[in-house]
Design a protein around this motif. Structure first.
Motif, PDB file in Angstrom:
ATOM      1  N   ASP A 184       0.807  -1.222   0.000  1.00 41.01           N
ATOM      2  CA  ASP A 184       0.000   0.000   0.000  1.00 41.01           C
ATOM      3  C   ASP A 184       0.835   1.265   0.000  1.00 41.01           C
ATOM      4  OD1 ASP A 184      -2.480  -1.265  -0.117  1.00 41.01           O
ATOM      5  OD2 ASP A 184      -2.522  -1.535   2.061  1.00 41.01           O
ATOM      6  N   ASN A 185       2.131   1.171   0.321  1.00 39.79           N
ATOM      7  CA  ASN A 185       2.931   2.395   0.357  1.00 39.79           C
ATOM      8  C   ASN A 185       3.130   3.001  -1.032  1.00 39.79           C
ATOM      9  OD1 ASN A 185       4.961   0.807  -0.720  1.00 39.79           O
ATOM     10  ND2 ASN A 185       6.218   0.835   1.135  1.00 39.79           N
ATOM     11  N   GLN A 186       2.780   2.284  -2.080  1.00 40.16           N
ATOM     12  CA  GLN A 186       2.823   2.887  -3.421  1.00 40.16           C
ATOM     13  C   GLN A 186       1.695   3.901  -3.605  1.00 40.16           C
ATOM     14  OE1 GLN A 186       1.891   0.286  -6.773  1.00 40.16           O
ATOM     15  NE2 GLN A 186       0.822  -1.099  -5.380  1.00 40.16           N
ATOM     16  N   TYR A 187       0.741   3.929  -2.666  1.00 42.13           N
ATOM     17  CA  TYR A 187      -0.390   4.860  -2.727  1.00 42.13           C
ATOM     18  C   TYR A 187      -0.271   6.000  -1.721  1.00 42.13           C
ATOM     19  CZ  TYR A 187      -2.191   0.903  -5.295  1.00 42.13           C
ATOM     20  OH  TYR A 187      -2.340  -0.117  -6.190  1.00 42.13           O
ATOM     21  N   ASN A 188       0.920   6.229  -1.210  1.00 44.18           N
ATOM     22  CA  ASN A 188       1.124   7.312  -0.258  1.00 44.18           C
ATOM     23  C   ASN A 188       0.762   8.657  -0.886  1.00 44.18           C
ATOM     24  OD1 ASN A 188       1.978   5.592   1.730  1.00 44.18           O
ATOM     25  ND2 ASN A 188       4.145   5.998   1.431  1.00 44.18           N
ATOM     26  N   GLY A 189       0.443   9.634  -0.033  1.00 50.87           N
ATOM     27  CA  GLY A 189       0.090  10.964  -0.505  1.00 50.87           C
ATOM     28  C   GLY A 189       1.298  11.769  -0.954  1.00 50.87           C
ATOM     29  N   MET A 190       1.043  12.994  -1.355  1.00 53.53           N
ATOM     30  CA  MET A 190       2.095  13.870  -1.875  1.00 53.53           C
ATOM     31  C   MET A 190       3.104  14.279  -0.797  1.00 53.53           C
ATOM     32  SD  MET A 190       1.485  14.036  -5.042  1.00 53.53           S
ATOM     33  CE  MET A 190       2.633  15.301  -5.496  1.00 53.53           C
ATOM     34  N   ALA A 191       2.665  14.369   0.450  1.00 54.71           N
ATOM     35  CA  ALA A 191       3.548  14.740   1.562  1.00 54.71           C
ATOM     36  C   ALA A 191       3.398  13.700   2.669  1.00 54.71           C
ATOM     37  CB  ALA A 191       3.208  16.139   2.060  1.00 54.71           C
ATOM     38  N   PRO A 192       3.876  12.478   2.439  1.00 55.02           N
ATOM     39  CA  PRO A 192       3.617  11.386   3.378  1.00 55.02           C
ATOM     40  C   PRO A 192       4.243  11.551   4.758  1.00 55.02           C
ATOM     41  CG  PRO A 192       5.229  10.711   1.743  1.00 55.02           C
ATOM     42  CD  PRO A 192       4.700  12.046   1.310  1.00 55.02           C
TER      43      PRO A 192
END
Length: 169
Positions: A76-84
């Motif tokens: 799921d970390n491939q779907y992190n936000g722009m400022a994780p």
């Protein structure tokens, strides 16, 4: 560029705190309180007539995730936000089937997150007025008196409305 050391403020329909992007197995979500130790959401506010502690619509989880989501491990970390690496102060303003922000953004929404370090706010709830609204004036007034503060509103979802595509908050 990852948001490290930054705090972002958002008001929306809620956050699903069980999502891997927000969950903290060590610290409880600070509901109407503040805890800088929470890995992602350092404050989750709601007040009487606006908000609760869930995301009935999914919009708040989506908008918040787009900005600050951070899965700690796994695919799921491939779907992190722009400022994780940023942290979040969240205001749940969903009530009675609609977004219901406080009547006075300048005095009732912005000050507490600002006092806790949120210098950027991202809001994805706007209006369809092409005129200068009270909400826009309140955001401008707070920004004017707090020079390090920036509030950004989504441009709108009505691209087929011509000049009404982007409305005031």
């Amino acid at each position: 560029l990852t948001g490290a050391g930054q705090i972002i403020g958002i008001a929306d329909t809620g956050i699903d705190m069980n999502l891997c992007f927000f969950k903290d197995n060590t610290h409880a979500t600070p509901i109407n309180s503040f805890n800088a130790q929470h890995r992602k959401v350092i404050s989750y506010r709601h007040h009487g007539s606006w908000g609760n502690t869930i995301d009935e619509e999914g919009h708040g989880s989506h908008t918040t995730g787009s900005l600050v989501a951070h899965a700690q491990s796994g695919p799921d970390n491939q779907y992190n936000g722009m400022a994780p690496d940023a942290k979040l102060i969240f205001d749940d303003i969903y009530a009675h089937g609609d977004l219901s922000p406080p009547d006075d953004l300048e005095h009732d929404l912005f000050p507490v997150p600002y006092a806790h370090g949120a210098r950027v706010r991202s809001e994805s709830w706007g209006g369809d007025s092409i005129f200068y609204t009270t909400s826009a004036r309140e955001a401008d007034a707070f920004s004017r008196s707090h020079r390090g503060f920036l509030v950004v509103w989504a441009a709108g979802n009505d691209g087929d409305l011509g000049m009404f595509t982007s409305g005031a908050a």
